[in-house]
Structures are given as C-alpha cells and as structure tokens.
Design a protein around this motif. Structure first.
Motif, PDB file in Angstrom:
ATOM      1  N   GLU A 108      -3.753  83.647  97.857  1.00 23.34           N
ATOM      2  CA  GLU A 108      -4.283  82.759  98.421  1.00 23.34           C
ATOM      3  C   GLU A 108      -5.253  83.470  99.405  1.00 23.34           C
ATOM      4  O   GLU A 108      -6.356  83.682  99.614  1.00 23.34           O
ATOM      5  N   GLN A 111      -0.539  82.602 106.201  1.00 25.64           N
ATOM      6  CA  GLN A 111      -0.928  83.480 105.151  1.00 25.64           C
ATOM      7  C   GLN A 111      -0.062  84.526 105.583  1.00 25.64           C
ATOM      8  O   GLN A 111       0.246  85.246 107.055  1.00 25.64           O
ATOM      9  N   LEU A 171      16.264  86.594  96.672  1.00 22.57           N
ATOM     10  CA  LEU A 171      15.182  87.516  96.624  1.00 22.57           C
ATOM     11  C   LEU A 171      13.739  87.825  95.757  1.00 22.57           C
ATOM     12  O   LEU A 171      12.913  87.868  95.686  1.00 22.57           O
ATOM     13  N   LYS A 172      14.405  86.936  94.853  1.00 24.01           N
ATOM     14  CA  LYS A 172      13.097  86.674  93.608  1.00 24.01           C
ATOM     15  C   LYS A 172      12.859  85.423  94.647  1.00 24.01           C
ATOM     16  O   LYS A 172      11.430  85.313  94.768  1.00 24.01           O
ATOM     17  N   MET A 198      10.951  90.427  90.761  1.00 28.04           N
ATOM     18  CA  MET A 198      12.001  89.162  90.021  1.00 28.04           C
ATOM     19  C   MET A 198      12.335  88.846  88.934  1.00 28.04           C
ATOM     20  O   MET A 198      12.830  88.378  88.436  1.00 28.04           O
ATOM     21  N   LEU A 210       5.576  92.680  93.030  1.00 28.47           N
ATOM     22  CA  LEU A 210       6.440  91.297  93.309  1.00 28.47           C
ATOM     23  C   LEU A 210       7.005  91.018  91.588  1.00 28.47           C
ATOM     24  O   LEU A 210       7.691  90.155  91.769  1.00 28.47           O
ATOM     25  N   LYS A 242      12.324  85.071  97.434  1.00 32.10           N
ATOM     26  CA  LYS A 242      10.850  85.703  98.895  1.00 32.10           C
ATOM     27  C   LYS A 242       9.691  86.479  97.833  1.00 32.10           C
ATOM     28  O   LYS A 242       8.573  86.290  98.589  1.00 32.10           O
ATOM     29  N   CYS A 243       9.919  86.925  96.881  1.00 29.23           N
ATOM     30  CA  CYS A 243       8.828  87.713  95.883  1.00 29.23           C
ATOM     31  C   CYS A 243       7.484  86.736  95.645  1.00 29.23           C
ATOM     32  O   CYS A 243       6.585  86.564  95.720  1.00 29.23           O
ATOM     33  N   MET A 244       8.332  84.933  95.323  1.00 30.63           N
ATOM     34  CA  MET A 244       7.451  83.982  94.605  1.00 30.63           C
ATOM     35  C   MET A 244       6.502  84.010  95.731  1.00 30.63           C
ATOM     36  O   MET A 244       5.649  83.688  95.775  1.00 30.63           O
ATOM     37  N   LYS A 245       7.041  83.575  96.979  1.00 29.12           N
ATOM     38  CA  LYS A 245       6.478  82.994  98.462  1.00 29.12           C
ATOM     39  C   LYS A 245       5.503  84.630  98.804  1.00 29.12           C
ATOM     40  O   LYS A 245       4.539  83.527  98.556  1.00 29.12           O
ATOM     41  N   MET A 246       5.929  85.582  98.633  1.00 29.11           N
ATOM     42  CA  MET A 246       4.921  86.345  98.217  1.00 29.11           C
ATOM     43  C   MET A 246       4.252  86.654  97.841  1.00 29.11           C
ATOM     44  O   MET A 246       2.374  86.564  98.332  1.00 29.11           O
ATOM     45  N   LYS A 247       3.849  86.557  96.770  1.00 24.93           N
ATOM     46  CA  LYS A 247       2.847  86.492  95.250  1.00 24.93           C
ATOM     47  C   LYS A 247       1.932  85.699  95.396  1.00 24.93           C
ATOM     48  O   LYS A 247       0.612  85.285  95.547  1.00 24.93           O
ATOM     49  N   SER A 273       1.035  84.107  98.858  1.00 19.73           N
ATOM     50  CA  SER A 273       0.776  83.875  99.514  1.00 19.73           C
ATOM     51  C   SER A 273      -1.252  85.436  99.277  1.00 19.73           C
ATOM     52  O   SER A 273      -1.902  85.288 100.158  1.00 19.73           O
ATOM     53  N   LEU A 274      -0.195  86.007  98.621  1.00 19.62           N
ATOM     54  CA  LEU A 274      -1.202  87.661  98.049  1.00 19.62           C
ATOM     55  C   LEU A 274      -2.087  86.606  97.167  1.00 19.62           C
ATOM     56  O   LEU A 274      -3.299  86.901  97.646  1.00 19.62           O
ATOM     57  N   CYS A 301      15.604  90.934  89.159  1.00 18.95           N
ATOM     58  CA  CYS A 301      16.287  89.638  90.072  1.00 18.95           C
ATOM     59  C   CYS A 301      17.108  88.817  88.467  1.00 18.95           C
ATOM     60  O   CYS A 301      18.212  88.948  88.097  1.00 18.95           O
TER      61      CYS A 301
END
Lengths: 379, 136
Positions: free
Chosen positions: A374, B37, A361-362, B114, B110, A364-369, A371-372, B117
C-alpha cells in the motif's frame, strides 16, 4: 578468483560457541554472505534451509513438550519464543462484577486473583471467539456479544455444618468438619452459555478452570461471595494472565570434546563434574591399548571417560576448575541447535502452541507485506 | 561505493518526505489503532538506502527480519533498533549494493521469512506425526 570453499570441519567449527573458564568465544553467527572475504554462499534459499533444518522431538505431552530445532538462527528461534509468551491470544477473566463480597478478601484483590486463573474450553470455540475492544479515548469499545465474552458466575455462601457448632464448642478446629464452603475453589464456577456459545461450550467443553483446586478465598459462616465474571480474549503482551504458556524457553545444545584421554580415578572425578548421565565410564579396549600414540597404551581394561549424553549437561564449566582437565576437554554449545521447552497453562496443547507461534510470525509478515504494498502504491 | 550514494542523497529528501506526509495524515493523529499504514519510510531515504519505521512491532519481527535480510547478498548493511522503549515502534535500516531497490529487498525479506515459517511448520508437523506414531 574462484570462491573459497571452507571445509566441512571449518563449517562445523564455526557453529560452536566456545566456553572457556572465564570467557566465551565465537559467540555470534557468521553465516552471512561476504562475512568471510572470498567466500560465497550463506545466501538465503528455501532449498538449502529445507535441506539443513531438522526437528527432533524429545517429549510431547499436552502440558509440556521438549524438542530440538536444528539449523535456525537465534533471531528466528527467539521470535518463536517471544510470540509464544506474548502474542498468542487466550481467554482469561478480564472483568469481575461483584454483587456481594463479605469475605475478608478485598474486592480488587479477589478480582486480580480470579483473573489469573487459567481457563480451558472447547478449542474450536476458543478460536472462533473474537477480540473484545475496550472503550478508550472517547471511542466506543466492542459491544458485549456471544463471540467476544464468556460469562461465568461464582456464588458461594459459607454455613455451619449440621453438628458444626457443637464440635466447635468442644474445641474442634478442622474447618472441613465445621463448615460448608469454607474454601472457595474455581471448580465452583458456572458458565452461562450465551447465543452461539452453546454450540461450542457445553458439558465437558464448557469454559472452566484448568485446575479446579486453586484456593481463591476462605470464608467463615455467614460470609458470602456472589459475583459475575466476563472472560475476554487477550494477549500476553497486555497482561501475563493471557499468556498461553507457563514457560517457553530454549537453550543451546552443549558440546563436550574430550581431546586427550581421561583414565582411571581422573575419569571418575571428571564424570562427577557433570550432571548425572552426561559422562559414562567405559573400559579401554584391546585395540585402543595397542594403538601407539592413542594415550591408552597399557591401559587395557581401565576405565576411561566418554561423553554419553551432552544434552543433559548444563555447561557449568566445573571441569575447567580442575587443573588436570583444563587441557583435556573443550566445552561449547552448538549455535544452531535449539532445545525448546514449552509448558502450556492448559488452554491449548503445547505442540499446538508452537505451530501457532510459527503461523503467527508468518501472519505478521503477511500484514507487513500488505502494508508495504500500500505504501509503494501511494507514491 | 560511497560516491554514488552521496550524490543521490542530495535530491532524495523531496520524494520520501512527500510520501511521508501522505502516509502520516491518515494514520497517526486521528486513530493509530486501525489497519492504517504500518510502515513508513523515514526522511533521507534513497533508492539504495532507507530506514523504515514499523508501527506496533518489536524485537520479534525486527531481529528476525534483520537476520533474513542480511542473508541477501545484495544487501550491504541491515540493522534494526527500537528508538524508545515506551513507543511501540521499530526502525529497520537497509542499505543495498549497486542498483538494488531497498523496498524490493524488504519485500524479499518478508517473503523469505514467510517461506521459512512454512518449512518450519511442515517439518515440525512431520516430526510430530512420527513421534506420535512411534509412541502409540
């Protein structure tokens, strides 16, 4: 105006989902800022979460764990559960190359059965392995290499035992006495380690079935199965065979409040409304019997119903079906107390799997962050 | 409250839509798999109110993120939806009070998730060790 401060009692009351005979009350979480006018608080802070969040472990085995997470919202607990079922990668048989199959079981059925067999192997090796991308829409897939594919072989032939034919003529029907290899089991798989796989998967650590005695097929003399299997990493979301858990569930902690004394035969009947161990019977003490207005006056020594272990309850609401108990008991569940139960299929230990789900889950958040970040830098 | 939002709505579409096309050309048609993206802002966004589209995400992240963003006192509204079950997309709507930037709020969400978690892993590991110590 000074912010209103709810009392601890009020806060505890808000945490309980009420279970009436025909309805539930107070079902959703109210712990958000501005939910109640005039109150502040409930804003997210790591400190307060750290203070309130608790873990209680009830049972910890490699193949099954139960534990309580206390102080979470359902959305978070559910995220962990969903990740456990659908997103933790595991190794399973994905492609079967059948060289010969003269058994009565069809190739595609056989392949499907093989895919569903849980595999285990060196955990470090399993983590070291990478995804295998299948060719799709004209795009080339991954090439087969030691770090994305494990090769297993199955080669069985059914034959008569030495005196099998004689016994058969005499009317013997036990296939164990008549034939060799009449049952095909996963224990007959052999792994062919390729490249670096030899470093991880050898001897005891070889990729092998978790349960050696799952019946795959039945053979009769002369029938042969010869095939090669390719095991890849995958996610439960793509196919259930990749799910690392047999079940991953949670339930809320039941809460039983006996608001008025239940004594004597009623107490026995009351205890029978619940699973064994939830309610125990205790004699009314001298002190209680003396205290006026306690409802126990003159009942010294008689048995009263006491809540012993609410965790064992199923909140069946059976007690509310009896008129004598309706006003004497309050049933509920504690909204932020999740009793998790995780059963592993055997590839990883069940407690490892939970930690893995939190880490995922963490991630996932990291990936989204990222992407955000960028996205905003593009503007 | 509604007044300033409505005013901003008028001149908003130009900015997000331009950005939209930038993000889209690379990601969508040629190859939707690679690390392109993953988030895009849906048209009609303002500084304080926007809908984000997350690719390849579902209730797992949607509901968890919704919860944690709702815990932010600067947030007036937060909700998520999965517009169509056969499209792997998740929409997240955030509206904020005052001059809080929605993207900052999403980023904080986000970060908070984290941090949560980390606490769960930490506490679970401690409980695990304690349990194993007493069982042994």
């Amino acid at each position: 105006m000074a912010p209103l401060l709810p009392s601890q009692e009020e806060l505890d009351r808000r945490k309980v989902v009420g279970f009436g005979l025909e309805k539930i009350t107070n079902a959703s979480n109210s712990e958000y800022p501005d939910f109640f006018p005039g109150e502040t608080g409930f804003a997210w802070s790591v400190e307060s979460f750290k203070k309130n969040f608790r873990v209680q472990i009830h049972e910890l085995n490699p193949d099954e764990s139960t534990f309580s997470l206390i102080g979470l919202d359902a959305s978070i607990a559910n995220a962990f559960r969903r990740i456990l079922i659908a997103e933790i990668p595991t190794l399973a048989i994905e492609n079967v190359f059948i060289n010969n199959n003269t058994s009565i079981i069809q190739d595609e059925v056989l392949a499907s059965r093989l895919g569903l067999i849980p595999l285990k192997g060196n955990k470090e090796g399993l983590r070291w392995m990478k995804w295998f991308k299948e060719a799709k829409d004209g795009e080339p897939g991954s090439t087969l290499t030691d770090y994305n594919t494990v090769v297993l072989h199955l080669d069985v032939q059914c034959t008569w035992q030495e005196k099998g034919k004689e016994l058969f003529m005499k009317g013997e029907t036990d296939s164990n006495k008549l034939y060799h290899n009449s049952n095909v089991y996963p224990s007959q798989f052999t792994q062919q380690p390729i490249g670096r796989q030899a470093d991880f998967f050898s001897g005891e650590n070889a990729v092998q079935p978790v349960n050696p005695d799952i019946l795959i097929a039945k053979l009769r003399p002369g029938q042969v199965i010869t095939l090669t299997m390719h095991a890849n990493k995958g996610k439960g979301g793509d196919h259930a065979k990749f799910s690392p858990v047999a079940t991953a569930t949670y339930r809320l902690m039941p809460k039983i409040d006996i608001t008025q004394p239940i004594i004597g035969d009623d107490a026995k009947k009351f205890a029978r409304c619940f699973p064994r161990g939830v309610i125990k019977l205790e004699p009314v003490t001298v002190g209680e019997a003396k205290r006026k207005g306690s409802g126990y006056e003159g009942q010294e020594g008689n048995l009263k119903a006491v809540v012993a272990d609410p965790m064992k309850d199923t909140v069946s609401r059976e007690c509310l079906r009896h008129k004598e108990f309706v006003d004497k008991v309050k049933l509920g569940r504690i909204r932020d107390h999740f009793i998790f139960k995780i059963e592993s299929t055997g590839q990883f230990d069940s407690d490892e799997l939970f930690l893995e789900s939190v880490r995922l889950l963490k991630a996932k958040c990291m990936k989204m962050k990222r992407s955000l970040g960028e996205m905003t830098s593009h503007v | 409250m509604s007044q300033p939002q409505d005013e901003e709505m008028d001149d908003a579409p130009t900015a997000p839509e331009a950005e939209d096309q930038n993000g889209e050309g690379e990601g969508e048609d040629e190859d939707d798999e690679p690390v392109q993206q993953l988030i895009r802002v849906l048209p009609g966004a303002t500084e304080t109110a926007a809908s984000f589209e997350f690719k390849e995400e579902d209730h797992t992240l949607g509901n968890a993120l919704r919860h944690i963003i709702m815990k932010n006192p600067d947030v007036e509204f937060c909700g998520y939806s999965i517009p169509h079950p056969s499209e792997a997309k998740m929409h997240l709507r955030i509206q904020t009070y005052d001059d809080q930037n929605v993207q900052d709020v999403l980023e904080k969400g986000l970060d908070d998730l984290m941090a949560l978690c980390d606490v769960v892993v930490e506490k679970f590991t401690i409980a695990q060790e304690e349990y194993k110590a007493t069982a042994a």
